[in-house]
Design a protein around this motif. Sequence first.
Motif, PDB file in Angstrom:
ATOM      1  N   UNK A 155       0.810  -1.214   0.000  1.00 26.59           N
ATOM      2  CA  UNK A 155       0.000   0.000   0.000  1.00 26.59           C
ATOM      3  C   UNK A 155       0.842   1.262   0.000  1.00 26.59           C
ATOM      4  N   UNK A 156       1.991   1.215   0.623  1.00 25.33           N
ATOM      5  CA  UNK A 156       2.844   2.397   0.718  1.00 25.33           C
ATOM      6  C   UNK A 156       4.114   2.161  -0.085  1.00 25.33           C
ATOM      7  N   UNK A 160       3.854  13.647  -4.589  1.00 24.64           N
ATOM      8  CA  UNK A 160       4.439  12.466  -3.967  1.00 24.64           C
ATOM      9  C   UNK A 160       3.406  11.350  -3.975  1.00 24.64           C
ATOM     10  N   UNK A 161       3.826  10.159  -4.334  1.00 24.08           N
ATOM     11  CA  UNK A 161       2.930   9.004  -4.253  1.00 24.08           C
ATOM     12  C   UNK A 161       2.907   8.581  -2.787  1.00 24.08           C
ATOM     13  N   UNK A 162       1.773   8.816  -2.117  1.00 18.96           N
ATOM     14  CA  UNK A 162       1.676   8.501  -0.696  1.00 18.96           C
ATOM     15  C   UNK A 162       0.967   7.183  -0.441  1.00 18.96           C
ATOM     16  N   UNK A 163       0.286   6.661  -1.444  1.00 21.27           N
ATOM     17  CA  UNK A 163      -0.347   5.354  -1.311  1.00 21.27           C
ATOM     18  C   UNK A 163      -0.412   4.720  -2.694  1.00 21.27           C
ATOM     19  N   UNK A 164      -0.057   3.445  -2.768  1.00 19.39           N
ATOM     20  CA  UNK A 164      -0.055   2.711  -4.034  1.00 19.39           C
ATOM     21  C   UNK A 164      -0.675   1.342  -3.768  1.00 19.39           C
ATOM     22  N   UNK A 165      -2.001   1.323  -3.660  1.00 14.53           N
ATOM     23  CA  UNK A 165      -2.730   0.108  -3.300  1.00 14.53           C
ATOM     24  C   UNK A 165      -2.803  -0.839  -4.492  1.00 14.53           C
ATOM     25  N   UNK A 166      -2.365  -2.069  -4.295  1.00 14.19           N
ATOM     26  CA  UNK A 166      -2.355  -3.111  -5.322  1.00 14.19           C
ATOM     27  C   UNK A 166      -1.629  -2.669  -6.590  1.00 14.19           C
ATOM     28  N   UNK A 167      -0.545  -1.920  -6.401  1.00 13.56           N
ATOM     29  CA  UNK A 167       0.286  -1.469  -7.531  1.00 13.56           C
ATOM     30  C   UNK A 167      -0.548  -0.720  -8.584  1.00 13.56           C
ATOM     31  N   UNK A 168      -1.402   0.192  -8.100  1.00 13.65           N
ATOM     32  CA  UNK A 168      -2.266   0.955  -8.994  1.00 13.65           C
ATOM     33  C   UNK A 168      -1.551   2.000  -9.828  1.00 13.65           C
ATOM     34  N   UNK A 177      -6.205   8.083  -8.202  1.00 13.90           N
ATOM     35  CA  UNK A 177      -6.377   7.341  -9.449  1.00 13.90           C
ATOM     36  C   UNK A 177      -6.865   5.944  -9.129  1.00 13.90           C
ATOM     37  N   UNK A 178      -8.011   5.559  -9.681  1.00 12.72           N
ATOM     38  CA  UNK A 178      -8.528   4.214  -9.420  1.00 12.72           C
ATOM     39  C   UNK A 178      -8.812   3.516 -10.736  1.00 12.72           C
ATOM     40  N   UNK A 179      -8.732   2.178 -10.698  1.00  8.31           N
ATOM     41  CA  UNK A 179      -8.862   1.354 -11.889  1.00  8.31           C
ATOM     42  C   UNK A 179     -10.179   0.591 -11.867  1.00  8.31           C
ATOM     43  N   UNK A 232     -15.033   3.442  -1.254  1.00  7.07           N
ATOM     44  CA  UNK A 232     -16.061   2.443  -0.953  1.00  7.07           C
ATOM     45  C   UNK A 232     -17.310   2.599  -1.810  1.00  7.07           C
ATOM     46  N   UNK A 233     -17.693   3.826  -2.136  1.00  4.10           N
ATOM     47  CA  UNK A 233     -18.961   4.074  -2.810  1.00  4.10           C
ATOM     48  C   UNK A 233     -18.858   4.165  -4.331  1.00  4.10           C
ATOM     49  N   UNK A 234     -17.747   4.667  -4.859  1.00  2.00           N
ATOM     50  CA  UNK A 234     -17.678   4.951  -6.286  1.00  2.00           C
ATOM     51  C   UNK A 234     -16.672   4.099  -7.053  1.00  2.00           C
ATOM     52  N   UNK A 235     -15.840   3.368  -6.355  1.00  2.00           N
ATOM     53  CA  UNK A 235     -14.823   2.553  -7.028  1.00  2.00           C
ATOM     54  C   UNK A 235     -15.239   1.083  -7.005  1.00  2.00           C
ATOM     55  N   UNK A 236     -14.736   0.324  -7.959  1.00  2.00           N
ATOM     56  CA  UNK A 236     -15.005  -1.110  -7.967  1.00  2.00           C
ATOM     57  C   UNK A 236     -14.410  -1.749  -6.725  1.00  2.00           C
ATOM     58  N   UNK A 237     -15.114  -2.707  -6.151  1.00  2.00           N
ATOM     59  CA  UNK A 237     -14.666  -3.373  -4.931  1.00  2.00           C
ATOM     60  C   UNK A 237     -13.296  -4.002  -5.142  1.00  2.00           C
ATOM     61  N   UNK A 238     -12.360  -3.677  -4.259  1.00  2.00           N
ATOM     62  CA  UNK A 238     -11.019  -4.261  -4.298  1.00  2.00           C
ATOM     63  C   UNK A 238     -10.137  -3.753  -5.424  1.00  2.00           C
ATOM     64  N   UNK A 239     -10.503  -2.633  -6.033  1.00  2.00           N
ATOM     65  CA  UNK A 239      -9.725  -2.135  -7.171  1.00  2.00           C
ATOM     66  C   UNK A 239      -8.359  -1.612  -6.734  1.00  2.00           C
ATOM     67  N   UNK A 240      -7.455  -1.571  -7.688  1.00  2.00           N
ATOM     68  CA  UNK A 240      -6.150  -0.955  -7.477  1.00  2.00           C
ATOM     69  C   UNK A 240      -6.332   0.560  -7.553  1.00  2.00           C
ATOM     70  N   UNK A 241      -5.606   1.292  -6.708  1.00  2.00           N
ATOM     71  CA  UNK A 241      -5.661   2.746  -6.759  1.00  2.00           C
ATOM     72  C   UNK A 241      -4.377   3.329  -6.198  1.00  2.00           C
ATOM     73  N   UNK A 242      -4.186   4.628  -6.429  1.00  2.00           N
ATOM     74  CA  UNK A 242      -3.039   5.334  -5.872  1.00  2.00           C
ATOM     75  C   UNK A 242      -3.482   6.718  -5.432  1.00  2.00           C
TER      76      UNK A 242
END
Length: 140
Positions: free
Chosen positions: A33-34, A49-57, A79-81, A113-123
Motif C-alpha cells: 500500500x505504501x 508524492x505518491x503517498x499510497x499505491x494500493x495493489x500497484x495501482x 487514481x482508481x482502476x 467504498x462508494x464509487x470505485x469497484x470493490x477491491x480495485x487498485x488505486x493510488x
Amino acid sequence: MMDDIEVKEGSTEEVQESLQDKPEDQSQDKPEDKPQEKIIVQVGGKNYEIVQNHKEGWNAEVFRDRYSEVLERYDYIIGDWGYSQLRLKGFYRDNHPKATKDSTISSMVDYINEYCNFGCAYFVLQKCKDQPPAKAKSGS
C-alpha cells in the motif's frame, strides 16, 4: 499538450493521518500500500508524492495520458482502476477554503467504498509543499 512525467525516488516519509484511514476490509497496513521509497512525480510543472499505491495501482504511462490540467487546483489526486480504465479525481486538503465535505481528502475512504469497484487498485498523489520555481516567460 503536456510535459513528460518525471519520477524521482528518495526515502519514505509518514503518510498523512487522514490517508491512514482505510476501508474496513483493508484496515491492516500492507507493505504494497505504501511506496518503499519516496517517489516524486513531476507533471504539469507541479511536484506530487505518491503517498499510497494500493495493489500497484500506479502506472506513469497511463497517468500521463489521462492527466488533465484541471487537476492542478487540487492538493491530492486519486487514481482508481475499473474495467482496465484509469479514473482520476481531485481532492482538497481538509482545511482548504474551496473544499466541500465530499471534496476533502478525509472523504477519500467514502469515495473508494462508494464509487470505485470493490477491491480495485488505486493510488494517491499528494501535491508537494515545495514546488519547482516557475519558468519565466519571455515576451516578444
